[in-house]
Motif scaffolding. Structure first.
Motif, short mmCIF file in Angstrom:
data_model
loop_
_atom_site.label_atom_id
_atom_site.label_comp_id
_atom_site.label_asym_id
_atom_site.label_seq_id
_atom_site.Cartn_x
_atom_site.Cartn_y
_atom_site.Cartn_z
N MET A 124 22.45 -46.23 43.81
CA MET A 124 23.18 -46.85 42.71
C MET A 124 24.46 -46.06 42.44
O MET A 124 25.47 -46.64 42.18
CB MET A 124 22.30 -46.90 41.47
CG MET A 124 22.99 -47.41 40.23
SD MET A 124 23.23 -49.17 40.15
CE MET A 124 21.58 -49.72 39.92
N LYS A 125 24.39 -44.74 42.50
CA LYS A 125 25.54 -43.92 42.14
C LYS A 125 26.72 -44.15 43.07
O LYS A 125 27.86 -44.02 42.67
CB LYS A 125 25.16 -42.45 42.11
CG LYS A 125 24.20 -42.12 40.99
CD LYS A 125 23.76 -40.70 41.02
CE LYS A 125 22.71 -40.48 39.94
NZ LYS A 125 22.14 -39.17 39.99
N LEU A 126 26.44 -44.49 44.32
CA LEU A 126 27.51 -44.69 45.29
C LEU A 126 27.98 -46.13 45.35
O LEU A 126 28.96 -46.42 46.01
CB LEU A 126 27.05 -44.23 46.68
CG LEU A 126 26.64 -42.76 46.78
CD1 LEU A 126 26.12 -42.46 48.18
CD2 LEU A 126 27.80 -41.85 46.43
N ALA A 127 27.27 -47.00 44.69
CA ALA A 127 27.60 -48.42 44.76
C ALA A 127 28.93 -48.69 44.07
O ALA A 127 29.27 -48.10 43.06
CB ALA A 127 26.50 -49.24 44.10
N VAL B 173 27.86 -53.76 41.69
CA VAL B 173 26.80 -53.62 40.67
C VAL B 173 26.93 -54.76 39.66
O VAL B 173 25.94 -55.43 39.34
CB VAL B 173 26.88 -52.25 39.98
CG1 VAL B 173 25.92 -52.18 38.79
CG2 VAL B 173 26.59 -51.13 40.96
N LEU B 174 28.13 -54.99 39.18
CA LEU B 174 28.35 -56.04 38.18
C LEU B 174 27.98 -57.41 38.73
O LEU B 174 27.35 -58.21 38.05
CB LEU B 174 29.81 -56.02 37.71
CG LEU B 174 30.16 -56.92 36.55
CD1 LEU B 174 29.34 -56.60 35.32
CD2 LEU B 174 31.65 -56.80 36.22
N GLY B 175 28.33 -57.65 39.99
CA GLY B 175 28.02 -58.95 40.61
C GLY B 175 26.54 -59.20 40.79
O GLY B 175 26.11 -60.35 40.80
N GLN B 176 25.76 -58.15 40.96
CA GLN B 176 24.33 -58.29 41.19
C GLN B 176 23.49 -58.10 39.93
O GLN B 176 22.28 -58.30 39.95
CB GLN B 176 23.88 -57.27 42.25
CG GLN B 176 24.56 -57.42 43.58
CD GLN B 176 24.27 -58.76 44.22
OE1 GLN B 176 23.13 -59.24 44.21
NE2 GLN B 176 25.28 -59.40 44.77
N LEU B 177 24.14 -57.75 38.84
CA LEU B 177 23.41 -57.38 37.62
C LEU B 177 22.51 -58.49 37.10
O LEU B 177 21.35 -58.23 36.74
CB LEU B 177 24.41 -56.95 36.55
CG LEU B 177 23.87 -56.10 35.42
CD1 LEU B 177 23.16 -54.86 35.94
CD2 LEU B 177 25.00 -55.70 34.49
N LEU C 243 18.58 -48.28 34.40
CA LEU C 243 19.50 -48.83 33.41
C LEU C 243 20.58 -47.81 33.05
O LEU C 243 21.74 -48.18 32.83
CB LEU C 243 18.74 -49.29 32.18
CG LEU C 243 17.79 -50.48 32.43
CD1 LEU C 243 16.95 -50.75 31.19
CD2 LEU C 243 18.56 -51.71 32.85
N VAL C 244 20.22 -46.54 33.00
CA VAL C 244 21.21 -45.50 32.74
C VAL C 244 22.21 -45.45 33.89
O VAL C 244 23.42 -45.36 33.66
CB VAL C 244 20.52 -44.13 32.53
CG1 VAL C 244 21.55 -43.00 32.50
CG2 VAL C 244 19.70 -44.14 31.25
N ASP C 245 21.73 -45.54 35.12
CA ASP C 245 22.64 -45.55 36.27
C ASP C 245 23.57 -46.76 36.23
O ASP C 245 24.75 -46.66 36.57
CB ASP C 245 21.86 -45.55 37.58
CG ASP C 245 21.32 -44.18 37.95
OD1 ASP C 245 21.76 -43.18 37.35
OD2 ASP C 245 20.45 -44.12 38.84
N VAL C 246 23.05 -47.90 35.80
CA VAL C 246 23.90 -49.09 35.66
C VAL C 246 25.01 -48.80 34.65
O VAL C 246 26.18 -49.07 34.91
CB VAL C 246 23.07 -50.33 35.22
CG1 VAL C 246 23.97 -51.45 34.75
CG2 VAL C 246 22.18 -50.80 36.35
N TYR C 247 24.64 -48.23 33.52
CA TYR C 247 25.65 -47.90 32.52
C TYR C 247 26.65 -46.89 33.06
O TYR C 247 27.86 -47.02 32.86
CB TYR C 247 25.02 -47.37 31.24
CG TYR C 247 26.07 -47.00 30.23
CD1 TYR C 247 26.59 -47.96 29.37
CD2 TYR C 247 26.60 -45.72 30.17
CE1 TYR C 247 27.59 -47.65 28.46
CE2 TYR C 247 27.60 -45.39 29.27
CZ TYR C 247 28.09 -46.36 28.42
OH TYR C 247 29.10 -46.05 27.53
N MET C 248 26.18 -45.87 33.75
CA MET C 248 27.07 -44.84 34.26
C MET C 248 28.01 -45.41 35.32
O MET C 248 29.11 -44.91 35.51
CB MET C 248 26.27 -43.65 34.82
CG MET C 248 25.41 -42.94 33.77
SD MET C 248 26.27 -42.44 32.26
CE MET C 248 27.23 -41.07 32.89
N SER C 249 27.60 -46.47 36.01
CA SER C 249 28.47 -47.12 37.00
C SER C 249 29.48 -48.06 36.34
O SER C 249 30.63 -48.12 36.76
CB SER C 249 27.64 -47.93 37.99
OG SER C 249 26.86 -47.10 38.79
#
Length: 92
Positions: free
Chosen positions: A1-4, A9-13, A39-45
């Motif tokens: 996730m961190k490298l995505a 990420v937004l498109g697949q959310l 979910l934290v990784d999503v926010y951090m991205s």
């Protein structure tokens, strides 16, 4: 996730988030913890762009827990000298 890529990420959310939110209610605490970290990784991205998605799908108590872990992650990054990939508006 961190490298995505954040756009990826937004498109697949919308496709991924329901499963992660469902995992938040799993009886296994390790699964729930993994859901929180995801979910934290999503926010951090995505930064603040993630919040409307999280708020609409999480209960207030779940949102509070995720927000606590987001704060911890942000403090850890600041302490380690990592620069965040977004500003307050979520822009790169």
């Amino acid at each position: 996730m961190k490298l995505a890529c954040r756009y990826s990420v937004l498109g697949q959310l919308d496709m991924v988030l329901p499963g992660v939110v469902a995992a938040f209610s799993n009886p296994d605490p390790d699964v729930r913890k993994a859901a929180v970290f995801c979910l934290v990784d999503v926010y951090m991205s995505l930064g603040e762009q993630a919040m409307p998605h999280l708020v609409k799908d999480l209960t207030p108590s779940q949102m509070k827990l995720v927000t606590i872990y987001i704060g911890r992650q942000q403090r850890e990054r600041e302490e380690s000298g990592q620069v965040s990939s977004f500003n307050g508006s979520g822009a790169l």
